[in-house]
Design a protein around this motif. Structure first.
Motif: not given
Length: 292
Positions: A238-241, A257-263, A271-276, A280-287
């Motif tokens: 998980x740390x690496x991902x 979306x493209x990052x999700x497919x790339x990973x 991916x959204x659920x996994x990242x959060x 503790x951030x959504x991908x969008x809020x982190x960005x």
């Protein structure tokens, strides 16, 4: 950057020949444009940054490290780094490929040496005390002198030997007082796992996928990773991902979306659920919070 190595390699043709070079930080800051240094640079070689005078800041994978006299920053290849120029800072930059060490050390020694650059095991920053700093600086000056001449076929052998001593010295300081990784089969097997994970992370995030490819049980893989990295194999995966996801979110122009497919996520929602879950951030809020 399409050719990330150009930041250093084109600075001196010697690197292209020997897979090693050494620069004075003050010369480097004066010679390389501020616009270039102030951008995040991804380089495909290892870097040792030793500070001999003044204070400053260096960014590694979007995290700031503040340095002063005696600070050593060990930067692994494929990490992003950004220089914050302070014309008063003095020190040395040593950079090399693993091929440079491979010509001198056996596989086990190379693997152990490069663990100092593994940001998943320890901080890139090490602060040397006075005696340790003096020893390290003496070794570096000897390397600098030998590199300036490269008078015969023995020069690179001497530099390799000195570099190995320098890294071992820094590694000893880094692990002082801590029950850290030793030269064991566990370390060798952990490195195989880490290398395999770097190649297959977008195909699977399951522990048994990697243990089967490595030829042993999931239980054994968990024992190996726990011994070396003090965490479960799943946590390490998980740390690496997450590290790769953060890099893409901050450094690429790809959509979430493209990052999700790339990973390797078939459904971007996963991916959204996994990242959060892991940040503790959504991908969008982190960005939005960290991209500059």
């Amino acid at each position: 950057m399409k050719q990330p190595i150009s930041l250093f390699a084109n600075y001196s043709p010697k690197f292209l020949v020997s897979d090693f070079n050494i620069l004075k930080v003050e010369d480097f800051f004066n010679d390389v444009g501020k616009d270039t240094l102030n951008k995040n640079q991804k380089v495909d070689f290892y870097t040792i940054f030793l500070v001999t005078e003044d204070i400053g800041r260096h960014t590694i994978d979007y995290k700031d490290y503040y340095y002063s006299k005696g600070t050593v920053l060990a930067i692994r290849k494929d990490q992003f780094q950004r220089f914050h120029i302070n014309k008063n800072v003095k020190g040395y930059l040593l950079f090399f490929n693993e091929e440079f060490l491979n010509r001198f050390l056996n596989d086990e020694e190379v693997s152990s040496t490069l663990q100092m650059f593994n940001e998943l095991l320890a901080s890139p920053k090490t602060q040397l005390e006075k005696k340790e700093f003096e020893k390290a600086l003496k070794i570096i000056k000897e390397i600098e002198d030998e590199n300036s001449r490269l008078s015969d076929s023995y020069s690179l052998k001497i530099i390799r030997s000195s570099l190995h001593i320098l890294i071992t010295l820094i590694h000893r300081v880094k692990t002082k007082g801590i029950n850290k990784v030793q030269l064991t089969n566990y370390l060798k097997e952990f490195i195989k796992f880490q290398n395999l994970l770097e190649k297959e992370f977008n195909n699977s995030k399951k522990v048994n996928f990697y243990s089967e490819k490595l030829g042993f049980s999931s239980k054994k893989l968990n024992s190996i990773v726990n011994y070396v990295a003090n965490k479960s194999a799943k946590s390490f995966i998980d740390d690496v991902i997450i590290i790769k996801a953060k890099k893409d979110l901050l450094h690429s122009s790809l959509s979430v979306k493209e990052i999700a497919y790339k990973l390797g996520f078939k459904d971007p929602t996963n991916f959204f659920k996994y990242f959060k879950k892991n940040t503790s951030f959504t991908p969008e809020s982190y960005k939005k919070r960290y991209k500059k």
